[in-house]
Design an enzyme around this catalytic site. Structure first.
Site, PDB file in Angstrom:
ATOM      1  N   CYS A   1      52.533  22.977 -36.499  1.00  0.00           N
ATOM      2  CA  CYS A   1      51.615  21.849 -36.641  1.00  0.00           C
ATOM      3  C   CYS A   1      50.969  22.034 -38.004  1.00  0.00           C
ATOM      4  O   CYS A   1      50.114  22.896 -38.167  1.00  0.00           O
ATOM      5  CB  CYS A   1      50.570  21.842 -35.534  1.00  0.00           C
ATOM      6  SG  CYS A   1      49.253  20.635 -35.809  1.00  0.00           S
TER       7      CYS A   1
ATOM      8  N   CYS B   1      46.918  20.826 -38.003  1.00  0.00           N
ATOM      9  CA  CYS B   1      45.877  21.653 -37.379  1.00  0.00           C
ATOM     10  C   CYS B   1      46.613  22.839 -36.776  1.00  0.00           C
ATOM     11  O   CYS B   1      47.161  23.623 -37.537  1.00  0.00           O
ATOM     12  CB  CYS B   1      45.003  20.868 -36.416  1.00  0.00           C
ATOM     13  SG  CYS B   1      45.828  19.714 -35.312  1.00  0.00           S
ATOM     14  N   SER B   2      46.655  22.960 -35.492  1.00  0.00           N
ATOM     15  CA  SER B   2      47.469  24.029 -34.912  1.00  0.00           C
ATOM     16  C   SER B   2      47.888  23.654 -33.504  1.00  0.00           C
ATOM     17  O   SER B   2      47.848  24.477 -32.603  1.00  0.00           O
ATOM     18  CB  SER B   2      46.694  25.342 -34.872  1.00  0.00           C
ATOM     19  OG  SER B   2      46.364  25.741 -36.174  1.00  0.00           O
ATOM     20  N   CYS B   3      48.307  22.403 -33.331  1.00  0.00           N
ATOM     21  CA  CYS B   3      48.694  21.954 -32.000  1.00  0.00           C
ATOM     22  C   CYS B   3      49.775  22.886 -31.441  1.00  0.00           C
ATOM     23  O   CYS B   3      50.691  23.281 -32.156  1.00  0.00           O
ATOM     24  CB  CYS B   3      49.193  20.524 -32.070  1.00  0.00           C
ATOM     25  SG  CYS B   3      47.865  19.393 -32.553  1.00  0.00           S
TER      26      CYS B   3
END
Lengths: 231, 219
Positions: A116, A119-121
């Site tokens: 991701c 963000c950091s999905c």
């Protein structure tokens, strides 16, 4: 008079008497929790419950269970391809950051890698909380432009002819890589198969493990050595 | 927005540093940061999209120097102040100085299993039919809004192929700013490595994004 007690008389309403040198973030987060608790906006016991859930209940073994079932049950694998959300939910793995799941299958031709960049999905419901490297700029920036270089840093050298497909999680779909089933695992049950599936294999920064060669030179299935693999 | 969060293709961050047997948390405060962020999210005062926008608005030098849970804390502090739950003065002091806004709900311990199991599904019915079909070649728009978007910079003004129509989902570019959910069709669009990265790109690479319908135009 000895002054040992003079410096130690404030702010010790907890058990860690030697723990009075908070880092900046420890102090900042503690102040925030105190403020929100005073205001009645949060329940510290709810925070404990959230942490406990992700430390003990929701983790990569959920995903490994999904992969092992896909390897051993063709109908389940087909369902997973068609509607991963429902197929995964049928095993009881649902909820936050797993509301909309998609399973992507590695093949002899193509290796899948999940990132991701924005963000950091990450699929919490099947893999738990993401590791630091997944959330860090080095991975988020390079996975889309230099995936082979990234994989090399994980010790994974893919053959040149293998195509790489990178999935950037830009929406609310959360991806789970279904690695290729290792050779020589034909007789293994689901629990043994699951023990071959690492978290990284389900992100795409590793492949699923299979055989290891013992010191005597004879091949054994590594899972057989794992307590997890025993019924 | 072209914030520090939009990292795809940037250079200079060094090697990835996998950590063997990495723990879920590296400090006690990270646990509390996770729990506080989720508890505050349960107020129902802001959406996940507004929350992402609060994080991407952290000034670049701070964002890139912060650990991930620090980014979360900075983001949630912004949201608490914006929505009247705590003043900046209270956030700085850590003390309750005045009455603030009342949330729709406070997450109690006994509500946690249910809340985590429910999550927050973002698919929504729409009355339109998908404008693009599987297999169709499309081009992403070239735009640089100061507001929230989920079209990464590296994938703007690029030509790709619609691989899947995923269904209709809440549109983050509106929802982040209180303009409603305005769901749209969402497509998985695949690009060749060369289309995105040009000369010298890995010829075996394809990259896909999930793109809302209004990010795309017909060629």
């Amino acid at each position: 008079m000895h002054d040992d007690h003079d410096h130690d008389h404030h702010d010790h309403d907890h058990d860690h008497h030697h723990d009075n040198h908070y880092s900046d973030m420890q102090a900042r987060v503690k102040a925030l929790e105190t403020l929100l608790t005073e205001k009645g906006l949060i329940d510290p016991a709810a925070i404990d419950a959230i942490v406990e859930t992700y430390e003990t209940k929701v983790g990569p073994r959920n995903g490994a269970h999904v992969v092992a079932k896909a390897w051993s049950d063709a109908d389940f694998a087909a369902w997973l391809k068609r509607d991963a959300t429902a197929a995964i939910a049928s095993l009881g793995f649902t909820g936050r950051q797993g509301e909309h799941m998609r399973a992507v299958f590695n093949t002899p031709e193509t290796h899948n890698l999940i990132v991701c960049t924005l963000c950091s999905c990450y699929p919490w419901s099947v893999l738990g909380l993401p590791p630091v490297w997944y959330k860090a700029p080095a991975y988020r920036s390079r996975a889309v432009i230099d995936p082979r270089g990234v994989l090399a840093e994980f010790g994974l050298a893919l053959p040149e002819e293998k195509k790489i497909r990178v999935w950037d999680s830009t929406a609310e779909l959360r991806y789970l890589v279904i690695p290729e089933r290792p050779d020589g695992t034909d007789g293994m049950d689901e629990a043994a198969l699951a023990s071959l599936v690492s978290r990284d294999a389900m992100i795409g920064t590793a492949i699923a493990g299979s055989w290891k060669v013992s010191a005597a030179g004879s091949s054994t299935i590594s899972a057989a050595d794992s307590p997890e693999a025993r019924p | 927005m072209n914030g520090p969060h939009d990292l795809g293709g940037q250079m200079g961050f060094g090697p990835v540093a996998p950590e063997k047997d990495e723990p879920y948390f590296h400090a006690e405060w990270e646990k509390r940061a996770l729990g506080i962020t989720l508890s505050c999210g349960a107020f129902g005062a802001w959406t996940i999209d507004e929350s992402r926008h609060a994080r991407e608005n952290i000034p670049p030098a701070d964002y890139l120097a912060a650990s991930y849970y620090e980014i979360w804390i900075r983001g949630v502090e912004t949201l608490l102040a914006r929505h009247g739950f705590a003043t900046r003065e209270e956030l700085l002091s850590g003390h309750n100085l005045q009455e603030g806004a009342a949330p729709k709900r406070v997450l109690k311990a006994e509500m946690v299993p249910g809340a985590l199991a429910r999550g927050g599904p973002c698919d929504r019915p729409v009355e339109t039919t998908p404008r693009f079909a599987v297999g169709e070649t499309v081009r992403t728009k070239n735009f640089n809004p100061a507001t929230h978007t989920r079209l990464p910079r590296y994938a703007r003004a690029r030509t790709g192929v619609v691989e899947t129509v995923q269904g209709a989902f809440v549109f983050p570019d509106d929802n982040a700013h209180g303009r409603g959910e305005n769901p749209q069709w969402l497509y998985t669009v695949v690009f060749g490595g060369g289309e995105i990265w040009g000369e010298g790109a890995d010829p075996s690479l394809t990259v896909s994004i999930d793109a809302w319908e209004s990010y795309l135009e017909r060629l």
